[in-house]
Design an enzyme around this catalytic site. Sequence first.
Site, PDB file in Angstrom:
ATOM      1  N   SER A  89     100.132  57.711  91.852  1.00 24.28           N
ATOM      2  CA  SER A  89     100.906  58.285  90.743  1.00 24.28           C
ATOM      3  C   SER A  89     100.415  59.672  90.350  1.00 24.28           C
ATOM      4  CB  SER A  89     100.852  57.360  89.518  1.00 24.28           C
ATOM      5  OG  SER A  89      99.512  57.161  89.111  1.00 24.28           O
ATOM      6  N   HIS A  90      99.098  59.920  90.470  1.00 27.12           N
ATOM      7  CA  HIS A  90      98.518  61.217  90.111  1.00 27.12           C
ATOM      8  C   HIS A  90      97.670  61.707  91.280  1.00 27.12           C
ATOM      9  CE1 HIS A  90      99.513  59.401  86.286  1.00 27.12           C
ATOM     10  NE2 HIS A  90      99.244  60.512  85.634  1.00 27.12           N
ATOM     11  N   ASN A  91      97.768  62.991  91.565  1.00 26.77           N
ATOM     12  CA  ASN A  91      96.963  63.559  92.646  1.00 26.77           C
ATOM     13  C   ASN A  91      96.683  65.026  92.323  1.00 26.77           C
ATOM     14  OD1 ASN A  91      95.664  64.152  95.020  1.00 26.77           O
ATOM     15  ND2 ASN A  91      97.403  63.758  96.360  1.00 26.77           N
ATOM     16  N   PHE A 102      92.875  61.158  93.200  1.00 24.42           N
ATOM     17  CA  PHE A 102      94.160  60.504  93.003  1.00 24.42           C
ATOM     18  C   PHE A 102      93.974  59.083  92.488  1.00 24.42           C
ATOM     19  CE2 PHE A 102      92.870  59.868  97.401  1.00 24.42           C
ATOM     20  CZ  PHE A 102      93.192  58.550  97.700  1.00 24.42           C
TER      21      PHE A 102
END
Length: 332
Positions: A89-91, A102
């Site tokens: 979802s986040h990187n 991430f």
Amino acid sequence: MKQEILSRIQKKFPLSAKPFEVIAKELGISEEEVLEILQNEKNESIIRQTSAIFDTKRLGYKSSLVAFKIDEDKIDDAVAIINSHPGVSHNYERNHEFNIWFTMAVAPDSKLGLDKTIETLAALTEAEDYIVLPTLKLFKINVKLNTTGKDDKKEKVKKVIHKDIELTPLHHEIIMRAQNDIDFVSEPFKNIVEELDIDYETFFSILQELQDAGVMRRFASILNHRKAGFNANAMVVWDVDEENGAAIGEKAAAFSAVSHCYLRPKYENWPYNLFTMVHGKTTEETNAMIAEMEEEIESKSHMPLYSSREFKKVRIEYFTPAFQEWEERYNG
């Protein structure tokens, strides 16, 4: 007025058939004005998404923060591979030898599992080294940017005891729909209740049930930090005493500028176990807040890791076939 509305939809979005009418009445303006302001902010990409925010682990998914050490010349290819996984979802790229950070989640029915999935990604990206940093204790996860400038520097973080729940098919149907970004219209939930052939009372009672059980963290708008003027966002990592980690973590979580606060494991090549996300409009503002935190947090050392590039920031889509499809493509 715009800043008041942005503050309101981040903190407690009205779960009502006409939520924007509720906000309008609170602020003494018309529903049309609220909708126009919000749509403009959406068009400017200041509002990233407005939806239910679910707890990955309470839904049976396994997750962890992961850091890869990737050769500078291979970053673009590595990021494309990492971002292809639906559980990422986040990187971000951060200013450290472990340069790619991430969040990774795998579905409850994953055949690979979390560790094997990370191992597979490390091989595919030719990572020189990596560390897996699961949550040992969560103190706070609540992104509320201080858009009005009126928030106190400290806040009380409530300890919540969740009720047990057995998810029914209707729960799953609502989760699959409530996780999607809503439109800024007078009745944004109308299509969901009509599609499921239920009434508003049933819909909102199930959302409340999911929230009481900790399955849904909250329903809220998430802002694009940089677009909203918060350009200096640091992941500050602290080397704290493990025996006193819980007490120290609670102190750190009380700072309003901290949106996320966790205890994670230490390793020989990674001595930091307390993680705090600190948000500010400028590097000077963020560093000043970190300096204030340093006075209260008992730590051997700390380090702010600023993100130099954002590669991915989305909400995970739960109960979709994408997870199985990725594993079928890369397994073995």
